[in-house]
Design an enzyme around this catalytic site. Structure first.
Site, PDB file in Angstrom:
ATOM      1  N   HIS A  56       0.881  -1.173   0.000  1.00 39.67           N
ATOM      2  CA  HIS A  56       0.000   0.000   0.000  1.00 39.67           C
ATOM      3  C   HIS A  56       0.913   1.216   0.000  1.00 39.67           C
ATOM      4  O   HIS A  56       1.988   1.174   0.615  1.00 39.67           O
ATOM      5  CB  HIS A  56      -0.818   0.088   1.281  1.00 39.67           C
ATOM      6  CG  HIS A  56      -1.735  -1.045   1.529  1.00 39.67           C
ATOM      7  ND1 HIS A  56      -1.369  -2.177   2.180  1.00 39.67           N
ATOM      8  CD2 HIS A  56      -3.048  -1.191   1.225  1.00 39.67           C
ATOM      9  CE1 HIS A  56      -2.399  -2.991   2.279  1.00 39.67           C
ATOM     10  NE2 HIS A  56      -3.436  -2.423   1.695  1.00 39.67           N
ATOM     11  N   ASP A  59       2.397   1.692   3.340  1.00 35.18           N
ATOM     12  CA  ASP A  59       3.327   0.685   3.874  1.00 35.18           C
ATOM     13  C   ASP A  59       4.744   1.159   3.575  1.00 35.18           C
ATOM     14  O   ASP A  59       5.693   0.847   4.290  1.00 35.18           O
ATOM     15  CB  ASP A  59       3.169  -0.681   3.180  1.00 35.18           C
ATOM     16  CG  ASP A  59       1.801  -1.283   3.376  1.00 35.18           C
ATOM     17  OD1 ASP A  59       1.119  -0.914   4.338  1.00 35.18           O
ATOM     18  OD2 ASP A  59       1.415  -2.130   2.531  1.00 35.18           O
ATOM     19  N   MET A  90       2.403  -5.714  -7.922  1.00 36.94           N
ATOM     20  CA  MET A  90       1.105  -5.106  -7.566  1.00 36.94           C
ATOM     21  C   MET A  90       1.299  -4.007  -6.528  1.00 36.94           C
ATOM     22  O   MET A  90       2.207  -4.081  -5.703  1.00 36.94           O
ATOM     23  CB  MET A  90       0.191  -6.215  -7.023  1.00 36.94           C
ATOM     24  CG  MET A  90      -1.177  -5.790  -6.554  1.00 36.94           C
ATOM     25  SD  MET A  90      -1.232  -5.215  -4.829  1.00 36.94           S
ATOM     26  CE  MET A  90      -1.827  -6.687  -3.984  1.00 36.94           C
ATOM     27  N   GLU A 183     -11.148  -6.133  -5.001  1.00 37.96           N
ATOM     28  CA  GLU A 183     -11.173  -7.198  -3.989  1.00 37.96           C
ATOM     29  C   GLU A 183     -12.381  -7.018  -3.073  1.00 37.96           C
ATOM     30  O   GLU A 183     -12.571  -5.963  -2.481  1.00 37.96           O
ATOM     31  CB  GLU A 183      -9.874  -7.130  -3.164  1.00 37.96           C
ATOM     32  CG  GLU A 183      -9.833  -8.129  -2.021  1.00 37.96           C
ATOM     33  CD  GLU A 183      -8.515  -8.089  -1.258  1.00 37.96           C
ATOM     34  OE1 GLU A 183      -7.551  -7.450  -1.744  1.00 37.96           O
ATOM     35  OE2 GLU A 183      -8.464  -8.685  -0.174  1.00 37.96           O
ATOM     36  N   LYS A 185     -14.983  -8.204   0.179  1.00 34.20           N
ATOM     37  CA  LYS A 185     -14.996  -8.770   1.537  1.00 34.20           C
ATOM     38  C   LYS A 185     -16.377  -8.467   2.101  1.00 34.20           C
ATOM     39  O   LYS A 185     -16.893  -7.370   1.883  1.00 34.20           O
ATOM     40  CB  LYS A 185     -13.900  -8.104   2.381  1.00 34.20           C
ATOM     41  CG  LYS A 185     -13.694  -8.736   3.744  1.00 34.20           C
ATOM     42  CD  LYS A 185     -12.538  -8.070   4.476  1.00 34.20           C
ATOM     43  CE  LYS A 185     -12.327  -8.717   5.816  1.00 34.20           C
ATOM     44  NZ  LYS A 185     -11.258  -8.050   6.590  1.00 34.20           N
ATOM     45  N   GLU A 219     -10.006 -13.074  -2.588  1.00 32.85           N
ATOM     46  CA  GLU A 219      -9.217 -13.550  -1.439  1.00 32.85           C
ATOM     47  C   GLU A 219      -9.907 -14.743  -0.800  1.00 32.85           C
ATOM     48  O   GLU A 219     -11.097 -14.692  -0.490  1.00 32.85           O
ATOM     49  CB  GLU A 219      -9.024 -12.430  -0.401  1.00 32.85           C
ATOM     50  CG  GLU A 219      -8.339 -12.982   0.848  1.00 32.85           C
ATOM     51  CD  GLU A 219      -7.936 -11.954   1.881  1.00 32.85           C
ATOM     52  OE1 GLU A 219      -7.387 -10.911   1.481  1.00 32.85           O
ATOM     53  OE2 GLU A 219      -8.152 -12.219   3.080  1.00 32.85           O
ATOM     54  N   HIS A 222     -11.870 -14.126   2.436  1.00 32.27           N
ATOM     55  CA  HIS A 222     -13.061 -13.278   2.331  1.00 32.27           C
ATOM     56  C   HIS A 222     -14.258 -14.041   1.783  1.00 32.27           C
ATOM     57  O   HIS A 222     -15.393 -13.816   2.218  1.00 32.27           O
ATOM     58  CB  HIS A 222     -12.753 -12.056   1.455  1.00 32.27           C
ATOM     59  CG  HIS A 222     -11.679 -11.188   2.040  1.00 32.27           C
ATOM     60  ND1 HIS A 222     -11.191 -10.084   1.417  1.00 32.27           N
ATOM     61  CD2 HIS A 222     -11.006 -11.278   3.226  1.00 32.27           C
ATOM     62  CE1 HIS A 222     -10.263  -9.520   2.178  1.00 32.27           C
ATOM     63  NE2 HIS A 222     -10.126 -10.238   3.267  1.00 32.27           N
ATOM     64  N   ASP A 247      -5.478 -13.376  -3.853  1.00 32.72           N
ATOM     65  CA  ASP A 247      -4.965 -13.304  -2.481  1.00 32.72           C
ATOM     66  C   ASP A 247      -5.166 -14.660  -1.812  1.00 32.72           C
ATOM     67  O   ASP A 247      -6.300 -15.067  -1.523  1.00 32.72           O
ATOM     68  CB  ASP A 247      -5.705 -12.219  -1.672  1.00 32.72           C
ATOM     69  CG  ASP A 247      -5.115 -10.839  -1.888  1.00 32.72           C
ATOM     70  OD1 ASP A 247      -4.156 -10.703  -2.683  1.00 32.72           O
ATOM     71  OD2 ASP A 247      -5.601  -9.886  -1.250  1.00 32.72           O
ATOM     72  N   ASP A 257     -11.761 -12.137  10.300  1.00 29.03           N
ATOM     73  CA  ASP A 257     -10.816 -12.261   9.181  1.00 29.03           C
ATOM     74  C   ASP A 257      -9.463 -12.750   9.707  1.00 29.03           C
ATOM     75  O   ASP A 257      -8.706 -11.982  10.291  1.00 29.03           O
ATOM     76  CB  ASP A 257     -10.682 -10.866   8.555  1.00 29.03           C
ATOM     77  CG  ASP A 257      -9.808 -10.862   7.320  1.00 29.03           C
ATOM     78  OD1 ASP A 257      -9.683 -11.900   6.669  1.00 29.03           O
ATOM     79  OD2 ASP A 257      -9.265  -9.789   7.015  1.00 29.03           O
ATOM     80  N   ASP A 259      -6.836 -14.519   8.017  1.00 31.76           N
ATOM     81  CA  ASP A 259      -5.647 -14.365   7.156  1.00 31.76           C
ATOM     82  C   ASP A 259      -4.511 -15.314   7.536  1.00 31.76           C
ATOM     83  O   ASP A 259      -3.356 -14.919   7.685  1.00 31.76           O
ATOM     84  CB  ASP A 259      -5.121 -12.908   7.198  1.00 31.76           C
ATOM     85  CG  ASP A 259      -6.081 -11.931   6.548  1.00 31.76           C
ATOM     86  OD1 ASP A 259      -6.892 -12.350   5.707  1.00 31.76           O
ATOM     87  OD2 ASP A 259      -6.010 -10.730   6.884  1.00 31.76           O
ATOM     88  N   ASP A 289      -1.763 -13.094   1.005  1.00 35.45           N
ATOM     89  CA  ASP A 289      -2.245 -11.990   1.833  1.00 35.45           C
ATOM     90  C   ASP A 289      -2.596 -12.568   3.201  1.00 35.45           C
ATOM     91  O   ASP A 289      -3.759 -12.801   3.509  1.00 35.45           O
ATOM     92  CB  ASP A 289      -3.463 -11.316   1.198  1.00 35.45           C
ATOM     93  CG  ASP A 289      -3.867 -10.078   1.980  1.00 35.45           C
ATOM     94  OD1 ASP A 289      -3.088  -9.664   2.850  1.00 35.45           O
ATOM     95  OD2 ASP A 289      -4.954  -9.544   1.733  1.00 35.45           O
TER      96      ASP A 289
END
Ligand code: GLT
Ligand code: MN
Ligand code: MN
Length: 389
Positions: A56, A59, A90, A183, A185, A219, A222, A247, A257, A259, A289
């Protein structure tokens, strides 16, 4: 002998900076790991054998960074990429963390917030493209509501569409070689997030001005959160030519969630997913992810990252075995056996076909009584997955 499950660049395994960079902070607890810099994370990913790193905007470049700070960070990051050989396939925008986005970004009720979100996303697109990204992900974590008193969902979609249309035009105007991947969710962090499933996204994409440059980034977690079959979502996206990114992670249905490390929970689903991606020849990134358990230090984070890739490669090998397994293949052949007697009814519609088909006598009893041997087939799959075949 070399390890057959060792990741290679051609496997296109990627991780987000936010994944291996997760400090383990959660709703109920403080960070359990010190935070590492983007440069340190690139080196960590290189050490475990990843191919690429995604991020991102924030980040990499903090929200309030000056232009000079941004340039310094980007230059250091580029050096780390060059030193390790990692690539950036990406990039994405953080439109969820800052309190300005508490009511959403593209769909916020405040017009100024909506325009700020566009400004921030254009800058994030510039940053991503500068570092080589070819896919730009949109995860609208804050695009939604807690109460339907607060926002008309149809208006929400219209605002979402306007934003994506504007940003597509921006990409075209800049002559960037960049595609968008949406994406979905179902919830978390909002009570209800707009466009909650991959299927909903696929329908929405067809309403966009430049739908050709927009696909999805499904994902695993999700879709499972929504109680759905992830493979079916992926297959639909693939079949529509819209699987631009993926993802990978894992999730126990009905939970928050999670992950988790890829393949750590739903082994059979993960197997059929890997088999599908490999069988159809998906060539995009295999992006994890996910993040390490909160119990881990950075050695555990490396174990986590290695585990994601290792499990993928083990399942890939199992998929090849499934395809080469004589008994399984013979069974599949028998299940799909076709004596050719229906081929007259195939192909284009015609009134002749209609009258023939309408008058055809089917052997209803034989057809309905036929056993399909799916129990055997599934058990053979389980035997194979559990390593006794
Ligand atoms: C966030 C979210 C992920 C998205 C990331 C991209 S951010 O971690 O939970 O599913 O893919 O915005
Ligand atoms: Mn997730
Ligand atoms: Mn994701």
């Amino acid at each position: 002998m070399s390890d057959p499950y060792e990741p290679q660049p051609e496997h296109k395994f990627t991780f987000g900076l936010w994944t291996v960079g997760s400090t383990g902070r959660d709703q109920f607890g403080l960070p359990v790991r010190e935070s590492l810099s983007p440069v340190q994370l690139v080196h960590l990913l290189a050490e475990v054998g990843a191919y690429g790193v995604n991020f991102h905007d924030n980040d990499l470049v903090p929200f309030n960074a000056s232009k000079a700070e941004r340039d310094q960070i980007v230059s250091d990051f580029k050096k780390a990429l060059a030193a390790t050989g990692l690539v950036v396939p990406m990039a994405t925008t953080n439109l969820f963390n800052h309190s300005i986005f508490k009511d959403g970004a593209f769909t916020a009720n405040d017009h100024k917030v909506r325009k700020f979100a566009l400004q921030k996303t254009m800058q994030a697109i510039d940053l991503g493209v500068e570092l080589g990204a070819k896919v730009f992900v949109f995860w609208g974590g804050r695009e939604g509501v807690e109460s339907d008193a607060t926002k008309d969902p149809a208006l929400g979609l219209k605002r979402y569409r306007d934003a994506l249309n504007f940003l597509s035009d921006y990409v075209i105007d800049q002559c960037y070689d960049l595609k968008f991947a949406l994406e979905s969710k179902p919830n978390e962090p909002r009570g209800d997030i707009f466009l909650p499933t991959t299927g909903a996204m696929l329908g929405f994409i067809e309403t966009l001005d430049h739908s050709d440059m927009v696909g999805v980034n499904p994902e695993f977690a999700h879709e499972v959160m929504a109680g759905l079959n992830f493979l079916h979502a992926v297959a639909q996206a693939w079949e529509m030519g819209k699987l631009f990114h993926i993802d990978l992670n894992d999730q126990n249905v009905g939970r928050f969630d999670q992950d988790w490390r890829f393949g750590s929970y739903n082994i059979k689903q993960s197997f059929f997913l890997v088999k599908f991606l490999e069988d159809v020849g998906y060539t995009g990134s295999r992006h994890f992810d996910a993040h390490a358990y909160r119990t881990e230090d950075y050695e555990g984070v490396k174990d986590f990252a290695r585990g994601c890739m290792r499990t993928y490669l083990i399942l890939k090998e199992k998929a090849a075995r499934f395809n080469a397994d004589q008994e399984i293949q013979e069974l599949l052949k028998a299940i799909n056996a076709d004596d050719g007697s229906m081929s007259d009814f195939d192909g284009e519609y015609s009134p002749e076909k209609v009258s023939k088909l309408k008058s055809h006598q089917f052997d209803i009893q034989t057809l309905s009584q036929r056993g399909l041997m799916y129990e055997r087939l599934d058990q053979l799959t389980i035997d194979l997955l559990l390593g006794v075949r």
